[in-house]
Design an enzyme around this catalytic site. Structure first.
Site, PDB file in Angstrom:
ATOM      1  N   SER A  77       0.871  -0.988   0.094  1.00  0.00           N
ATOM      2  CA  SER A  77      -0.168   0.017  -0.202  1.00  0.00           C
ATOM      3  C   SER A  77       0.930   1.106  -0.450  1.00  0.00           C
ATOM      4  O   SER A  77       0.967   2.667  -0.688  1.00  0.00           O
ATOM      5  CB  SER A  77      -0.549  -0.220   0.845  1.00  0.00           C
ATOM      6  OG  SER A  77      -0.081  -0.292   2.655  1.00  0.00           O
ATOM      7  N   HIS A  90      -4.816  -4.276  -1.426  1.00  0.00           N
ATOM      8  CA  HIS A  90      -5.213  -3.249  -2.343  1.00  0.00           C
ATOM      9  C   HIS A  90      -5.246  -3.431  -3.621  1.00  0.00           C
ATOM     10  O   HIS A  90      -4.578  -3.498  -4.823  1.00  0.00           O
ATOM     11  CB  HIS A  90      -4.094  -2.012  -1.852  1.00  0.00           C
ATOM     12  CG  HIS A  90      -4.100  -1.591  -0.835  1.00  0.00           C
ATOM     13  ND1 HIS A  90      -4.516  -1.017  -0.988  1.00  0.00           N
ATOM     14  CD2 HIS A  90      -3.837  -1.763   0.443  1.00  0.00           C
ATOM     15  CE1 HIS A  90      -4.885   0.382  -0.013  1.00  0.00           C
ATOM     16  NE2 HIS A  90      -4.106  -0.576   1.080  1.00  0.00           N
ATOM     17  N   LYS A 110     -12.786  -1.703   0.464  1.00  0.00           N
ATOM     18  CA  LYS A 110     -11.633  -0.622  -0.484  1.00  0.00           C
ATOM     19  C   LYS A 110     -12.306  -0.910  -2.172  1.00  0.00           C
ATOM     20  O   LYS A 110     -13.458  -0.081  -2.433  1.00  0.00           O
ATOM     21  CB  LYS A 110     -10.507  -0.936  -0.803  1.00  0.00           C
ATOM     22  CG  LYS A 110      -9.525  -0.676   0.904  1.00  0.00           C
ATOM     23  CD  LYS A 110      -7.605  -1.013   0.590  1.00  0.00           C
ATOM     24  CE  LYS A 110      -7.174  -0.540   1.620  1.00  0.00           C
ATOM     25  NZ  LYS A 110      -7.541  -1.489   3.253  1.00  0.00           N
TER      26      LYS A 110
HETATM   27  C1  LIG Z   1      -7.229  -1.830   4.235  1.00  0.00           C
HETATM   28  C2  LIG Z   1      -6.234  -3.036   4.403  1.00  0.00           C
HETATM   29  C3  LIG Z   1      -6.367  -4.101   5.831  1.00  0.00           C
HETATM   30  C4  LIG Z   1      -7.760  -3.738   6.547  1.00  0.00           C
HETATM   31  O1  LIG Z   1      -8.957  -4.407   6.178  1.00  0.00           O
HETATM   32  P1  LIG Z   1     -10.215  -3.426   6.848  1.00  0.00           P
HETATM   33  O2  LIG Z   1     -10.771  -4.368   6.189  1.00  0.00           O
HETATM   34  O3  LIG Z   1     -10.521  -2.076   6.630  1.00  0.00           O
HETATM   35  O4  LIG Z   1      -9.884  -4.421   8.151  1.00  0.00           O
HETATM   36  C5  LIG Z   1      -5.708  -5.435   5.751  1.00  0.00           C
HETATM   37  N1  LIG Z   1      -4.722  -5.427   5.128  1.00  0.00           N
HETATM   38  C6  LIG Z   1      -4.350  -4.675   4.009  1.00  0.00           C
HETATM   39  C7  LIG Z   1      -3.116  -4.811   3.380  1.00  0.00           C
HETATM   40  C8  LIG Z   1      -4.858  -3.288   3.717  1.00  0.00           C
HETATM   41  O5  LIG Z   1      -4.718  -2.201   2.844  1.00  0.00           O
END
Ligand SMILES: *Cc1c(COP(=O)(O)O)cnc(C)c1O
Length: 415
Positions: free
Chosen positions: A190, A218, A249
């Site tokens: 990310s 991502h 996301k």
């Molecule tokens: C955003 C993210 C998470 C967390 O996801 P949520 O559903 O918001 O808890 C976990 N792992 C990665 C790589 C992320 O970018």
């Protein structure tokens, strides 16, 4: 008095230290739905202002998509507001099973189990499937939620230098005596927007009899020809043993996550993963919206293709303007500024000009690697990106950093 003055003093000091070190986090207030253009109030209580959003994880522009909202509304009407139960007591509806099946189909796996979030999926999965006889070997840059999940698991832990396959191979050789070796990585990272070398990782896993875990938060929905993820991009669909991903996301942006992969792994999670057993089920309204998201992206790759076009335009535009960006192909495009204050100053100037982007610096990224991380969306139209690019160029000129080398920028601003 329980919260005595001396206790309060402790926290006041801690907070003061956080402020002084420049890492105090403020929330910016948004007064509109999430989109490519949003209304913001920053600071809170000030006049509202319309800005172009360059930092959401809304990769496919589905967060406020009319079809998704309509589906969510239907879910609310026909399946109610909340379930007041965890999944295995009385918290599983037909739509939850549908969503799990759709995710399995989309991700090209054997089975899927939903979690309240991907943070929860990562917190629960390792402990559910590994024992002290096993070893987890993780890329050094994996997401914080994976780090936490590994802490909760009693298996041995080890790591390899970021995306360094020689180092990973050494570690696999070193741990040949363990019962199970699990290689752990993010699909797309990310902060830098680079992709894990999944083809190589799968090769090494086959050679040294290891399992592969990939967090696709991502990537799901837009990486790969049909947006299935990093495993599709590298031609290893069906070869990843454990995938975790988020619905928070690209996949609608509401909330929820899952573990998807080998059916025995998923079954173990249903028996033992604590966030699944002890936290409330995802509400019907979100599940219905997510079902629609999966239907939309399985129907057409239009959004993913538009995101790719926007990404190419943006990467090319910034590069030609003379910015230093992290090379790559993902819609995560970090504009490198190296100096923390410079990243804050440029973000502030961009905000003045109606562009919402955030500067990241230590400890979110390593020291001396401050940046503004921009993220593209299929909801961006060309005029948004052109305006944003103009604002970046104006700021770049003002601060004299265009067509400069990293060394020149560091000499000018320090680290
Ligand atoms: C955003 C993210 C998470 C967390 O996801 P949520 O559903 O918001 O808890 C976990 N792992 C990665 C790589 C992320 O970018």
């Amino acid at each position: 008095m329980s919260f005595s003055d001396s206790i309060r003093e402790i926290y006041k000091k801690d907070l003061e230290n956080i402020r002084r070190s420049g890492i105090y986090k403020d929330e910016r207030i948004i007064c509109s739905p999430q989109s490519s253009e949003i209304e913001v109030e920053f600071p809170y209580g000030s006049e509202q202002k319309k800005v172009i959003n360059m930092c959401a994880n809304n990769y496919l522009g589905l967060s406020s998509h009319p079809e998704v909202i309509e589906a969510a509304r239907n879910g609310l009407d026909h399946r109610g507001y909340g379930m007041s139960s965890v999944r295995f007591i009385c918290g599983t509806q037909d739509i939850h099973k549908q969503l799990e099946d759709r995710l399995t189909e989309f991700l090209g796996t054997e089975d899927t189990i939903l979690f309240p979030s991907c943070m929860d999926a990562n917190a629960g999965v390792f402990e559910a499937v590994l024992t002290p006889e096993d070893v987890m070997i993780a890329d050094r840059l994996v997401h914080a939620s994976i780090v936490d999940g590994m802490r909760l698991c009693k298996a041995q832990t080890d790591n390899f230098k970021h995306s360094n396959m020689e180092h990973l191979e050494q570690k696999l050789q070193f741990h040949q005596k363990a019962r199970i070796r699990l290689i752990i990585t993010d699909g797309a990272f990310s902060m830098d927007g680079d992709l894990a070398k999944l083809d190589k990782i799968v090769e090494l896993a086959e050679k040294y009899d290891a399992m592969v875990f990939v967090d696709e938060s991502h990537s799901s929905g837009f990486i790969g020809k049909t947006g299935r993820g990093t495993h599709e991009h590298f031609g290893v669909l069906g070869k990843i043993d454990i995938i975790t991903t988020t619905l928070g996301k690209a996949l609608g942006g509401a909330s929820g996550g899952c573990v998807s992969g080998r059916k025995e792994i998923v079954e173990m999670c249903r028996q033992k993963a604590r966030p699944y057993l002890f936290s409330n089920t995802i509400p019907p309204v979100v599940v219905s919206g997510a079902n629609k998201v999966l239907e939309i992206i399985s129907r057409t790759t239009e959004r993913r293709d538009k995101l790719e076009k926007n990404t190419v335009f943006w990467r090319k535009g910034l590069t030609e303007a003379g910015f230093i960006i992290k090379e790559g192909e993902t819609p995560i495009v970090p504009v490198m500024l190296f100096n923390a204050k410079l990243s804050q100053d440029i973000a502030a100037m961009l905000y003045e000009d109606g562009i919402y982007a955030v500067g990241f610096f230590f400890p979110v990224v390593p020291k001396g690697q401050a940046r503004i991380r921009t993220q593209l969306s299929a909801a961006h139209e060309m005029h948004h990106l052109e305006k944003a690019l103009d604002a970046f160029i104006k700021a770049g000129k003002k601060f004299g950093i265009l067509h400069k080398t990293k060394q020149e920028i560091i000499e000018q601003y320090g680290l």
